[in-house]
Scaffold this motif. Structure first.
Motif, PDB file in Angstrom:
ATOM      1  N   HIS A   9     -11.602  14.952   3.725  1.00  0.00           N
ATOM      2  CA  HIS A   9     -10.837  13.997   2.916  1.00  0.00           C
ATOM      3  C   HIS A   9      -9.371  14.004   3.310  1.00  0.00           C
ATOM      4  O   HIS A   9      -8.640  13.059   3.025  1.00  0.00           O
ATOM      5  CB  HIS A   9     -10.953  14.315   1.430  1.00  0.00           C
ATOM      6  CG  HIS A   9     -12.358  14.271   0.927  1.00  0.00           C
ATOM      7  ND1 HIS A   9     -13.132  13.147   1.024  1.00  0.00           N
ATOM      8  CD2 HIS A   9     -13.129  15.214   0.347  1.00  0.00           C
ATOM      9  CE1 HIS A   9     -14.323  13.408   0.508  1.00  0.00           C
ATOM     10  NE2 HIS A   9     -14.345  14.653   0.098  1.00  0.00           N
ATOM     11  N   GLY A  71      -0.838   2.904   7.782  1.00  0.00           N
ATOM     12  CA  GLY A  71      -1.816   3.732   7.076  1.00  0.00           C
ATOM     13  C   GLY A  71      -1.979   3.247   5.654  1.00  0.00           C
ATOM     14  O   GLY A  71      -1.443   2.194   5.269  1.00  0.00           O
ATOM     15  N   ALA A  72      -2.708   4.031   4.872  1.00  0.00           N
ATOM     16  CA  ALA A  72      -2.962   3.623   3.490  1.00  0.00           C
ATOM     17  C   ALA A  72      -1.721   3.777   2.618  1.00  0.00           C
ATOM     18  O   ALA A  72      -1.532   3.024   1.674  1.00  0.00           O
ATOM     19  CB  ALA A  72      -4.126   4.415   2.903  1.00  0.00           C
ATOM     20  N   THR A  73      -0.879   4.751   2.930  1.00  0.00           N
ATOM     21  CA  THR A  73       0.347   4.913   2.141  1.00  0.00           C
ATOM     22  C   THR A  73       1.189   3.643   2.226  1.00  0.00           C
ATOM     23  O   THR A  73       1.633   3.105   1.200  1.00  0.00           O
ATOM     24  CB  THR A  73       1.163   6.125   2.650  1.00  0.00           C
ATOM     25  OG1 THR A  73       0.357   7.299   2.526  1.00  0.00           O
ATOM     26  CG2 THR A  73       2.453   6.298   1.874  1.00  0.00           C
ATOM     27  N   ASN A  76      -0.548   0.724   0.427  1.00  0.00           N
ATOM     28  CA  ASN A  76      -0.391   0.819  -1.033  1.00  0.00           C
ATOM     29  C   ASN A  76       1.020   0.401  -1.453  1.00  0.00           C
ATOM     30  O   ASN A  76       1.200  -0.315  -2.445  1.00  0.00           O
ATOM     31  CB  ASN A  76      -0.653   2.252  -1.511  1.00  0.00           C
ATOM     32  CG  ASN A  76      -2.131   2.625  -1.453  1.00  0.00           C
ATOM     33  OD1 ASN A  76      -3.004   1.769  -1.415  1.00  0.00           O
ATOM     34  ND2 ASN A  76      -2.409   3.916  -1.436  1.00  0.00           N
ATOM     35  N   HIS A 101      -4.135   8.478  -6.028  1.00  0.00           N
ATOM     36  CA  HIS A 101      -3.407   9.191  -4.975  1.00  0.00           C
ATOM     37  C   HIS A 101      -1.914   9.014  -5.225  1.00  0.00           C
ATOM     38  O   HIS A 101      -1.479   8.013  -5.803  1.00  0.00           O
ATOM     39  CB  HIS A 101      -3.793   8.575  -3.629  1.00  0.00           C
ATOM     40  CG  HIS A 101      -3.312   9.337  -2.443  1.00  0.00           C
ATOM     41  ND1 HIS A 101      -2.059   9.145  -1.904  1.00  0.00           N
ATOM     42  CD2 HIS A 101      -3.911  10.282  -1.690  1.00  0.00           C
ATOM     43  CE1 HIS A 101      -1.914   9.951  -0.862  1.00  0.00           C
ATOM     44  NE2 HIS A 101      -3.029  10.648  -0.702  1.00  0.00           N
ATOM     45  N   MET A 148      -8.315   2.991  -7.612  1.00  0.00           N
ATOM     46  CA  MET A 148      -8.884   3.390  -6.319  1.00  0.00           C
ATOM     47  C   MET A 148     -10.397   3.196  -6.278  1.00  0.00           C
ATOM     48  O   MET A 148     -11.071   3.272  -7.305  1.00  0.00           O
ATOM     49  CB  MET A 148      -8.509   4.829  -5.977  1.00  0.00           C
ATOM     50  CG  MET A 148      -9.191   5.869  -6.844  1.00  0.00           C
ATOM     51  SD  MET A 148      -8.309   7.469  -6.915  1.00  0.00           S
ATOM     52  CE  MET A 148      -7.782   7.755  -5.261  1.00  0.00           C
ATOM     53  N   ASN A 152     -10.051  10.834  -3.767  1.00  0.00           N
ATOM     54  CA  ASN A 152      -9.933  11.731  -2.614  1.00  0.00           C
ATOM     55  C   ASN A 152     -10.147  13.196  -2.959  1.00  0.00           C
ATOM     56  O   ASN A 152     -10.252  14.025  -2.075  1.00  0.00           O
ATOM     57  CB  ASN A 152      -8.566  11.548  -1.945  1.00  0.00           C
ATOM     58  CG  ASN A 152      -7.434  11.645  -2.932  1.00  0.00           C
ATOM     59  OD1 ASN A 152      -7.392  10.908  -3.916  1.00  0.00           O
ATOM     60  ND2 ASN A 152      -6.519  12.558  -2.698  1.00  0.00           N
ATOM     61  N   ASP A 177      -7.108   1.122  -3.701  1.00  0.00           N
ATOM     62  CA  ASP A 177      -6.868   2.041  -2.600  1.00  0.00           C
ATOM     63  C   ASP A 177      -8.251   2.499  -2.129  1.00  0.00           C
ATOM     64  O   ASP A 177      -8.915   3.273  -2.814  1.00  0.00           O
ATOM     65  CB  ASP A 177      -6.024   3.213  -3.111  1.00  0.00           C
ATOM     66  CG  ASP A 177      -5.822   4.302  -2.065  1.00  0.00           C
ATOM     67  OD1 ASP A 177      -6.451   4.241  -0.994  1.00  0.00           O
ATOM     68  OD2 ASP A 177      -5.034   5.230  -2.331  1.00  0.00           O
ATOM     69  N   ALA A 179      -8.906   4.066   0.776  1.00  0.00           N
ATOM     70  CA  ALA A 179      -8.737   4.961   1.932  1.00  0.00           C
ATOM     71  C   ALA A 179      -9.969   5.847   2.137  1.00  0.00           C
ATOM     72  O   ALA A 179     -10.366   6.108   3.265  1.00  0.00           O
ATOM     73  CB  ALA A 179      -7.491   5.821   1.746  1.00  0.00           C
ATOM     74  N   GLN A 180     -10.564   6.314   1.049  1.00  0.00           N
ATOM     75  CA  GLN A 180     -11.731   7.200   1.178  1.00  0.00           C
ATOM     76  C   GLN A 180     -13.040   6.418   1.201  1.00  0.00           C
ATOM     77  O   GLN A 180     -14.068   6.960   1.596  1.00  0.00           O
ATOM     78  CB  GLN A 180     -11.774   8.198   0.006  1.00  0.00           C
ATOM     79  CG  GLN A 180     -10.616   9.162  -0.050  1.00  0.00           C
ATOM     80  CD  GLN A 180     -10.650  10.220   1.056  1.00  0.00           C
ATOM     81  OE1 GLN A 180     -11.680  10.441   1.721  1.00  0.00           O
ATOM     82  NE2 GLN A 180      -9.533  10.877   1.271  1.00  0.00           N
ATOM     83  N   THR A 200      -7.403   3.078   5.764  1.00  0.00           N
ATOM     84  CA  THR A 200      -6.732   3.844   6.803  1.00  0.00           C
ATOM     85  C   THR A 200      -7.756   4.332   7.819  1.00  0.00           C
ATOM     86  O   THR A 200      -8.929   4.493   7.487  1.00  0.00           O
ATOM     87  CB  THR A 200      -5.956   5.029   6.180  1.00  0.00           C
ATOM     88  OG1 THR A 200      -5.198   5.676   7.192  1.00  0.00           O
ATOM     89  CG2 THR A 200      -6.884   6.047   5.533  1.00  0.00           C
ATOM     90  N   HIS A 202      -7.653   7.256   9.808  1.00  0.00           N
ATOM     91  CA  HIS A 202      -7.880   8.677  10.110  1.00  0.00           C
ATOM     92  C   HIS A 202      -8.827   9.390   9.156  1.00  0.00           C
ATOM     93  O   HIS A 202      -9.139  10.558   9.358  1.00  0.00           O
ATOM     94  CB  HIS A 202      -6.539   9.422  10.242  1.00  0.00           C
ATOM     95  CG  HIS A 202      -5.836   9.720   8.957  1.00  0.00           C
ATOM     96  ND1 HIS A 202      -5.840  10.974   8.400  1.00  0.00           N
ATOM     97  CD2 HIS A 202      -5.091   8.948   8.133  1.00  0.00           C
ATOM     98  CE1 HIS A 202      -5.109  10.962   7.285  1.00  0.00           C
ATOM     99  NE2 HIS A 202      -4.648   9.740   7.105  1.00  0.00           N
ATOM    100  N   LYS A 203      -9.332   8.688   8.149  1.00  0.00           N
ATOM    101  CA  LYS A 203     -10.326   9.301   7.270  1.00  0.00           C
ATOM    102  C   LYS A 203     -11.744   9.027   7.772  1.00  0.00           C
ATOM    103  O   LYS A 203     -12.712   9.515   7.204  1.00  0.00           O
ATOM    104  CB  LYS A 203     -10.174   8.768   5.831  1.00  0.00           C
ATOM    105  CG  LYS A 203      -8.785   8.955   5.224  1.00  0.00           C
ATOM    106  CD  LYS A 203      -8.459  10.386   4.905  1.00  0.00           C
ATOM    107  CE  LYS A 203      -7.021  10.630   4.483  1.00  0.00           C
ATOM    108  NZ  LYS A 203      -6.695  10.217   3.128  1.00  0.00           N
TER     109      LYS A 203
HETATM  110  C1  LIG Z   1      -5.475   9.737   2.743  1.00  0.00           C
HETATM  111  C2  LIG Z   1      -5.277   8.857   1.583  1.00  0.00           C
HETATM  112  C3  LIG Z   1      -4.129   8.050   1.487  1.00  0.00           C
HETATM  113  C4  LIG Z   1      -3.013   8.084   2.509  1.00  0.00           C
HETATM  114  O1  LIG Z   1      -3.418   7.485   3.681  1.00  0.00           O
HETATM  115  P1  LIG Z   1      -2.488   7.581   4.992  1.00  0.00           P
HETATM  116  O2  LIG Z   1      -3.148   6.669   5.936  1.00  0.00           O
HETATM  117  O3  LIG Z   1      -2.546   9.020   5.393  1.00  0.00           O
HETATM  118  O4  LIG Z   1      -1.130   7.142   4.610  1.00  0.00           O
HETATM  119  C5  LIG Z   1      -4.006   7.212   0.396  1.00  0.00           C
HETATM  120  N1  LIG Z   1      -4.949   7.168  -0.553  1.00  0.00           N
HETATM  121  C6  LIG Z   1      -6.067   7.928  -0.502  1.00  0.00           C
HETATM  122  C7  LIG Z   1      -7.085   7.808  -1.563  1.00  0.00           C
HETATM  123  C8  LIG Z   1      -6.248   8.799   0.566  1.00  0.00           C
HETATM  124  O5  LIG Z   1      -7.344   9.546   0.601  1.00  0.00           O
END
Ligand SMILES: *Cc1c(COP(=O)(O)O)cnc(C)c1O
Length: 385
Positions: A9, A71-73, A76, A101, A148, A152, A177, A179-180, A200, A202-203
Motif C-alpha cells: 500500500h 501522482g494522487a497527492t 487530490n 488519506h 476515498m 490505504n 481518491d 489511489a488504492q 497513481t 506506483h501503487k
Molecule cells: C499513496 C496514496 C496517495 C498518494 O499518492 P502519490 O501518488 O504517492 O502522491 C493518496 N491517497 C491514497 C489513498 C494513497 O494510498
C-alpha cells in the motif's frame, strides 16, 4: 536475505513489462510533446495520446476527461482546491471523511484556513461510511463531497454508488481518491456517479511520480481552476512539460493490472484469507475494518496488550510491514483511531499489504514468525503490567 515485502500500500516495485514500455521514451524518443513543429514532438505526442486513451479506457471514460499529474497527492489537491476555487460563489462547504488519506485531509484543512468550512464525517466501527449520516451532513452551500474508494490502511471499499446517488440528487460534486482502488477493483465512471477521481501509478507496479485526475466533462461538465500555471499543457489545467516515460508507465501499469485483475485479486484474496485464518489461531487478535467489501491484498490486525514498538522491532528482520500509512509515520494511525481503537491499540497493529510478488511460501514464513514472537511479547507485557 532481505525481509519479505508486505507494504504494497506504500509503494510497489516497478513491473518488468512497465519498465520495458517506458525505456524508449527516456533516450531515443525523448521529444517534448508540446513541440508541434517536428518529428520528435509528434512521436512524444503520439505516446501521450495513447497513454491518455489507455488511462481513460481503464475508467470507461474519454481522453479529454483525463489530466495527467505527478501522482494522487497532486490529483487530490487539484480536484479539491480546483473545485473550491471554481464553485466558491455557490457555496463554501465541503464534506469528507476522517479516515481519508492526508493528501485529502490536509488539503481540506488548508481550505478551512481560507474560510471554507469542512465536515469530517466519522466512520462506523467497520470503517465504512454511514450514507444516512452523509445525507444529513449536506447543506445548501455544500459544493463537494470527497470520499476515498479504498482505504490505504484498512482496505475497506466505501459505497460510492450510494454516495454518488445522494450527491447527484442534490447537485453536489463527488470526488474520490482511488489511489488504492484503481486497477484492483472495477471503476466505471459511466456506471458510477463520480465526478472527479484521483489515481497513481506506483501503487500498481508503475513508476513513482505520475498519476491522473479524471474530471467529468459530460453531465455535469465540471469546472476547475488550475493550481499550476505556466503553460497550456493539459488543456490549460496543469502546466508543465509532460513526463512522457512516466505517462507511458502509468498507462501500461493500469492496462496490465486491469487485464489481470480477476485472477490476481482472487489469488491475493486466497493468500490473505490464509494469513488471517492462521493469525486467528494465535488468539486475541482483532481485525481492523470490515472483512468485506475490502481490497483483496489488505489485512490489518491489532494485537491487543502487546507493546507496539516492540512488536514492530521484532517484525523488521523478517518482514516489511507498517503500523499505519507511510505518509504519517511516527504518529498513531488516525484511521484506526477513527474505528475506535486506542492510541496504544493502534500502535500494536500491523498493516499487511499483499501484492504481485507475494507468495504462499512468504505468507507461511510470516505466520511462523508470528507464532514464534507473539507468546514472548505477550509474556513480556504481562510481566510489566
Ligand atoms: C499513496 C496514496 C496517495 C498518494 O499518492 P502519490 O501518488 O504517492 O502522491 C493518496 N491517497 C491514497 C489513498 C494513497 O494510498
Amino acid at each position: 536475505m532481505r525481509p519479505i515485502y508486505l507494504d504494497y500500500h506504500a509503494t510497489t516495485p516497478l513491473e518488468e513489462r512497465v519498465w520495458e514500455a517506458m525505456m524508449p521514451y527516456w533516450r531515443e524518443k525523448f521529444g517534448n510533446p508540446a513541440s508541434r513543429g517536428h518529428y520528435y514532438g509528434w512521436e512524444a505526442q503520439a505516446a501521450v495520446e495513447l497513454a491518455r486513451e489507455q488511462v481513460a479506457a481503464s475508467l470507461n471514460s474519454t481522453p479529454e476527461s483525463i489530466i495527467f499529474t505527478s501522482g494522487a497527492t497532486e490529483a487530490n489537491n487539484l480536484a479539491i482546491k480546483g473545485v473550491a476555487a471554481a464553485y466558491h460563489a455557490q457555496g463554501r462547504h465541503l464534506v469528507t471523511v476522517q479516515t481519508e488519506h492526508r493528501a485529502v485531509l490536509d488539503t481540506c484543512r488548508y481550505l478551512e484556513s481560507l474560510g471554507f468550512s469542512v465536515t469530517y464525517l466519522p466512520v462506523q466501527a467497520d470503517g465504512l461510511l454511514d450514507v444516512e449520516l452523509l445525507r444529513q451532513s449536506l447543506r445548501p452551500e455544500t459544493i463537494l463531497v470527497s470520499v476515498m474508494a479504498a482505504n490505504n490502511e484498512i482496505g475497506v471499499l466505501q459505497p460510492l454508488a450510494e454516495i454518488g446517488a445522494i450527491c447527484r440528487e442534490r447537485g453536489i460534486l463527488l470526488h474520490t481518491d482511488a489511489a488504492q482502488a484503481a486497477g484492483k477493483i472495477p471503476l466505471d465512471v459511466q456506471a458510477l456517479p463520480i465526478d472527479l477521481l484521483s489515481l497513481t501509478a506506483h501503487k500498481i507496479g508503475g513508476p513513482r511520480g505520475v498519476g491522473a485526475l479524471f474530471v467529468r466533462r459530460d453531465t455535469p461538465r465540471v469546472q476547475l481552476v488550475p493550481q499550476l500555471h505556466g503553460g497550456a499543457q493539459e488543456q490549460g489545467w496543469r502546466a508543465g512539460t509532460l513526463a512522457v516515460p512516466l505517462l507511458v508507465g502509468l498507462a501500461t501499469a493500469l492496462t496490465l493490472t486491469l487485464a489481470e485483475q480477476e485472477v490476481e485479486q482472487a489469488r491475493l484474496l486466497a493468500l490473505r484469507t490464509d494469513l488471517w485464518q492462521e493469525l486467528q489461531k494465535l488468539d486475541d487478535v482483532l481485525l481492523n475494518g470490515a472483512w468485506s467489501p475490502r481490497l483483496a491484498g489488505n489485512l490489518n490486525v491489532t494485537f491487543p496488550g502487546v507493546n507496539g514498538a516492540e512488536l514492530h522491532q521484532h517484525l523488521q528482520p523478517v518482514m516489511a510491514v507498517s503500523s499505519g500509512s507511510a505518509c504519517s509515520t511516527g504518529q498513531p494511525s488516525h484511521v484506526l483511531q477513527a474505528l475506535g481503537r486506542s492510541v496504544q491499540a493502534a500502535a500494536s497493529s500491523v498493516r499487511f499489504g499483499l501484492g504481485r510478488g507475494t507468495t504462499a511460501g512468504e505468507i507461511q514464513q510470516v505466520v511462523n514468525h508470528f507464532q514464534e514472537i507473539l507468546p514472548l511479547l505477550r509474556q513480556k507485557s504481562y510481566i510489566r503490567t
